[in-house]
Design an enzyme around this catalytic site. Structure first.
Site, PDB file in Angstrom:
ATOM      1  N   ASP A 103       0.850  -1.202   0.000  1.00  0.00           N
ATOM      2  CA  ASP A 103       0.000   0.000   0.000  1.00  0.00           C
ATOM      3  C   ASP A 103       0.882   1.247   0.000  1.00  0.00           C
ATOM      4  OD1 ASP A 103      -2.137  -1.726   0.256  1.00  0.00           O
ATOM      5  OD2 ASP A 103      -2.213  -1.533   2.443  1.00  0.00           O
TER       6      ASP A 103
HETATM    7  N1  URA Z   1      -1.121  -6.096   3.703  1.00  0.00           N
HETATM    8  C1  URA Z   1      -1.651  -4.851   3.750  1.00  0.00           C
HETATM    9  O1  URA Z   1      -2.702  -4.637   4.326  1.00  0.00           O
HETATM   10  N2  URA Z   1      -0.974  -3.865   3.140  1.00  0.00           N
HETATM   11  C2  URA Z   1       0.202  -4.022   2.510  1.00  0.00           C
HETATM   12  O2  URA Z   1       0.773  -3.065   2.000  1.00  0.00           O
HETATM   13  C3  URA Z   1       0.735  -5.321   2.473  1.00  0.00           C
HETATM   14  C4  URA Z   1       0.054  -6.346   3.068  1.00  0.00           C
END
Ligand code: URA
Length: 238
Positions: A103
């Site tokens: 993310d």
């Molecule tokens: N899980 C998440 O919620 N976000 C990420 O960036 C990676 C794994």
């Protein structure tokens, strides 16, 4: 290995496929001594390829490790809110794909590669390569720990595979620092797993993929080519 010349030159770091096509139109590329006219021309490593009469680097694939900073998206193109992580890489660069997206606000280990096969082996849940995260979680209820080993329903009918690792490393007031290792990569998976049991991830950092641990000498936003040895580590059991 036989490969299209536009892909070959892009992989070798001479620009995007679009940029390479332009070089070809401008008759600046030769292969085996002849001017290349067709970007789809198949070449082999053994052929001598030049751009502007300079012999190009014969590397076919490129794989890099990056310490992803917050505020960048793991997508090949930027959006209105965030730049792509590719903006951090010196241009021109090969056409990279990203192995396992993080993310925008998640930091840490990101692998980018020109090799689609390698990416598939890293992200396919069937290959069971662990992605290890350090999560700072608010309001974590310790009695819910077992649920992570059983699988958590993150939306109706969608149950995560059991975690490979789950360890509470530190607790400070309402915040727990938790090491969590998953073998799949569903959208927002770690955040949604904690949300489903009534907690919230306030910070997320990817520490390792398989046996490859983030090189702590890489500053946030820095990257470098992976060695053969490190590539092998990805598929070693952590
Ligand atoms: N899980 C998440 O919620 N976000 C990420 O960036 C990676 C794994």
């Amino acid at each position: 290995m036989v490969i299209r010349i536009d892909k070959y030159l892009s992989n070798a770091g001479y620009g995007t496929r679009k940029e390479i096509k332009k070089l070809i139109r401008q008759k600046r590329v030769t292969c085996g001594g002849k001017i290349v006219k067709d970007p789809a021309l198949k070449v082999e490593k053994a052929f001598e390829v030049t751009i502007d009469s300079e012999i190009v680097d014969l590397r076919i694939e490129s794989h890099i490790i990056m310490n992803k900073p917050s505020g960048y998206i793991s997508s090949n193109v930027s959006n209105a809110d965030y730049p792509s992580v590719l903006e951090l890489i010196a241009s021109p660069h090969p056409e990279y794909n990203i192995a396992g997206r993080l993310d925008a606000d998640t930091t840490g280990l990101l692998i980018l590669s020109t090799d689609g096969n390698l990416i598939h082996r890293i992200i396919s849940p069937k290959k069971e390569v662990q992605k290890l995260y350090y999560a700072e979680v608010s309001s974590f209820d310790k009695t819910k720990k077992e649920a992570f080993f059983k699988g958590i329903e993150i939306e109706t009918g969608v149950i995560t595979k059991p975690v490979r690792t789950f360890e509470i490393m530190e607790e400070k007031g309402d915040i727990s620092l938790i090491k969590i290792g998953i073998i799949e990569g569903k959208y927002h998976q770690v955040k949604r797993m904690f949300k489903a049991i009534g907690s919230e991830v306030v910070k997320l950092h990817r520490k390792a993929i398989g046996g490859l641990v983030l090189d702590e000498t890489l500053e946030s936003g820095e990257y470098r080519e992976l060695s053969e040895n490190e590539l092998g580590k990805i598929f070693e059991m952590e």
